[in-house]
Design a protein around this motif. Structure first.
Motif, mmCIF file in Angstrom:
data_model
loop_
_atom_site.group_PDB
_atom_site.id
_atom_site.type_symbol
_atom_site.label_atom_id
_atom_site.label_comp_id
_atom_site.label_asym_id
_atom_site.label_seq_id
_atom_site.Cartn_x
_atom_site.Cartn_y
_atom_site.Cartn_z
ATOM 1 N N ILE A 1 -3.505 16.970 -26.632
ATOM 2 C CA ILE A 1 -2.290 16.936 -25.825
ATOM 3 C C ILE A 1 -1.963 18.367 -25.440
ATOM 4 C CG2 ILE A 1 0.130 16.259 -25.706
ATOM 5 C CD1 ILE A 1 -0.433 14.306 -27.986
ATOM 6 N N LYS A 2 -1.912 18.635 -24.149
ATOM 7 C CA LYS A 2 -1.653 19.988 -23.666
ATOM 8 C C LYS A 2 -0.314 20.000 -22.935
ATOM 9 C CE LYS A 2 -6.612 20.925 -23.190
ATOM 10 N NZ LYS A 2 -6.710 21.664 -24.439
ATOM 11 N N ALA A 3 0.631 20.817 -23.423
ATOM 12 C CA ALA A 3 1.945 20.963 -22.807
ATOM 13 C C ALA A 3 1.892 22.155 -21.858
ATOM 14 C CB ALA A 3 3.012 21.174 -23.880
ATOM 15 N N ILE A 4 2.023 21.881 -20.562
ATOM 16 C CA ILE A 4 1.854 22.902 -19.529
ATOM 17 C C ILE A 4 3.226 23.311 -19.007
ATOM 18 C CG2 ILE A 4 0.704 23.460 -17.361
ATOM 19 C CD1 ILE A 4 -1.197 21.113 -17.909
ATOM 20 N N ALA A 5 3.646 24.518 -19.318
ATOM 21 C CA ALA A 5 4.969 24.994 -18.920
ATOM 22 C C ALA A 5 4.973 25.420 -17.455
ATOM 23 C CB ALA A 5 5.383 26.170 -19.802
ATOM 24 N N VAL A 6 5.979 24.936 -16.700
ATOM 25 C CA VAL A 6 6.125 25.294 -15.293
ATOM 26 C C VAL A 6 7.518 25.860 -15.066
ATOM 27 C CG1 VAL A 6 4.483 23.552 -14.520
ATOM 28 C CG2 VAL A 6 6.895 22.969 -14.670
ATOM 29 N N GLU A 7 7.732 26.457 -13.901
ATOM 30 C CA GLU A 7 9.042 26.981 -13.544
ATOM 31 C C GLU A 7 10.030 25.836 -13.312
ATOM 32 O OE1 GLU A 7 10.062 30.353 -13.169
ATOM 33 O OE2 GLU A 7 8.219 30.612 -14.314
ATOM 34 N N LYS A 8 11.295 26.150 -13.218
ATOM 35 C CA LYS A 8 12.325 25.129 -13.030
ATOM 36 C C LYS A 8 12.372 24.599 -11.603
ATOM 37 C CE LYS A 8 15.402 26.929 -16.609
ATOM 38 N NZ LYS A 8 16.765 27.408 -16.935
ATOM 39 N N ILE A 9 11.573 25.153 -10.720
ATOM 40 C CA ILE A 9 11.630 24.751 -9.329
ATOM 41 C C ILE A 9 10.447 23.871 -8.990
ATOM 42 C CG2 ILE A 9 12.897 26.803 -8.601
ATOM 43 C CD1 ILE A 9 10.261 27.997 -7.704
ATOM 44 N N TYR A 10 10.637 23.075 -7.926
ATOM 45 C CA TYR A 10 9.518 22.272 -7.429
ATOM 46 C C TYR A 10 8.674 23.163 -6.544
ATOM 47 C CZ TYR A 10 6.806 19.044 -4.663
ATOM 48 O OH TYR A 10 5.765 18.411 -4.038
ATOM 49 N N LEU A 11 7.496 23.516 -7.028
ATOM 50 C CA LEU A 11 6.575 24.348 -6.261
ATOM 51 C C LEU A 11 5.158 23.942 -6.644
ATOM 52 C CD1 LEU A 11 6.540 26.657 -4.208
ATOM 53 C CD2 LEU A 11 6.350 28.249 -6.099
ATOM 54 N N PRO A 12 4.514 23.090 -5.838
ATOM 55 C CA PRO A 12 3.180 22.596 -6.199
ATOM 56 C C PRO A 12 2.179 23.713 -6.488
ATOM 57 C CG PRO A 12 4.048 21.347 -4.366
ATOM 58 C CD PRO A 12 4.996 22.488 -4.591
ATOM 59 N N ASP A 13 2.336 24.873 -5.830
ATOM 60 C CA ASP A 13 1.381 25.955 -6.063
ATOM 61 C C ASP A 13 1.421 26.439 -7.505
ATOM 62 O OD1 ASP A 13 0.281 27.100 -3.185
ATOM 63 O OD2 ASP A 13 2.196 26.069 -3.048
ATOM 64 N N THR A 14 2.597 26.379 -8.131
ATOM 65 C CA THR A 14 2.692 26.738 -9.542
ATOM 66 C C THR A 14 1.878 25.774 -10.388
ATOM 67 O OG1 THR A 14 4.921 27.610 -9.199
ATOM 68 C CG2 THR A 14 4.280 27.118 -11.461
ATOM 69 N N TYR A 15 2.036 24.476 -10.132
ATOM 70 C CA TYR A 15 1.280 23.467 -10.868
ATOM 71 C C TYR A 15 -0.216 23.636 -10.631
ATOM 72 C CZ TYR A 15 5.874 21.147 -10.824
ATOM 73 O OH TYR A 15 7.199 20.851 -10.947
ATOM 74 N N LEU A 16 -0.577 23.887 -9.367
ATOM 75 C CA LEU A 16 -1.994 23.998 -9.015
ATOM 76 C C LEU A 16 -2.673 25.139 -9.753
ATOM 77 C CD1 LEU A 16 -1.873 23.253 -5.196
ATOM 78 C CD2 LEU A 16 -3.201 21.986 -6.881
ATOM 79 N N GLN A 17 -1.996 26.290 -9.808
ATOM 80 C CA GLN A 17 -2.611 27.437 -10.488
ATOM 81 C C GLN A 17 -2.820 27.134 -11.966
ATOM 82 O OE1 GLN A 17 -1.389 31.405 -9.465
ATOM 83 N NE2 GLN A 17 -1.433 32.063 -11.605
#
Length: 222
Positions: free
Chosen positions: A59-75
């Motif tokens: 199980i991998k918990a992937i931390a992202v920013e508080k904003i919706y920005l697909p480029d953050t998820y993609l990277q």
């Protein structure tokens, strides 16, 4: 074949999306040697995970920013997929899942397909079944290049059960946000869990076609 299930722990539709991915896993003839759960989250790691009906190797918990920005998820997903290669990535049926499946496949030189109902291994790749022509027909396609990035089809099914999980059992994944000069402004629309959108039978979306304020007021009164 190694697989990763990608879900957004912050989504109000998490349990429904997990159930749809679980339905595809049950409707496959692909032998999976390992199945990992990749959970996107914001400030805190989730205290529970959806029951996926299969044994999870990680199980991998992937931390992202508080904003919706697909480029953050993609990277983050690209970094993780290159460090920990998998053959099959399953994404939710929503618009974000479709966008991530398409763009990640391009970055990884793989194949993508959306709204997939089932899949099976063939000698020269992965055969998938999906609705076409406005859900009036069902078609089969063969994807030749791994990793196979699929968004699952929407379907009626009971919501997945949430299972308490110790955050210490999850691997934490972080990465610097890929902000560039091309991003001038970001507007965040909160995903309210009490909005009722996830359970709504009908959602009316009004744009420029309304033409004037009176039309909007009439729609609001319906």
């Amino acid at each position: 074949m190694k697989a990763a299930l990608v879900l957004n722990a912050e989504s109000a539709s998490l349990q429904q999306q997990a159930a749809e991915i679980k339905a595809l896993l049950n409707n496959r003839t692909v032998v999976l040697s390992t199945v990992e759960l990749w959970l996107l989250h914001q400030e805190h790691q989730p205290a529970s995970i959806p029951e996926m009906g299969c044994s999870l190797s990680a199980i991998k918990a992937i931390a992202v920013e508080k904003i919706y920005l697909p480029d953050t998820y993609l990277q983050l997903l690209e970094k993780l997929a290159r460090r920990n290669p998998v053959d099959l990535l399953l994404f939710p049926s929503d618009s974000l899942g479709a966008e991530l499946a398409t763009r990640l496949a391009y970055r990884l030189n793989g194949s993508s397909s959306l709204q997939v109902e089932c899949c099976r291994s063939v000698s020269h790749g992965l055969e998938i079944t999906k609705p076409v022509y406005g859900n009036n027909l069902t078609a089969q396609f063969v994807m030749e290049y791994a990793p196979y990035c699929l968004s699952v089809a929407k379907r009626p099914c009971p919501r997945a059960i949430m299972i308490p999980r110790n955050p210490q059992e999850m691997e934490s994944i972080t990465c610097d946000p890929p902000y560039g000069d091309w991003i001038k402004e970001v507007v965040t629309i909160p995903d309210r869990k009490d909005s009722g959108l996830a359970e709504a039978d009908l959602v009316v979306v009004v744009g420029q076609g309304a033409k004037n304020r009176d039309t909007v007021h009439r729609l609001q009164a319906m």
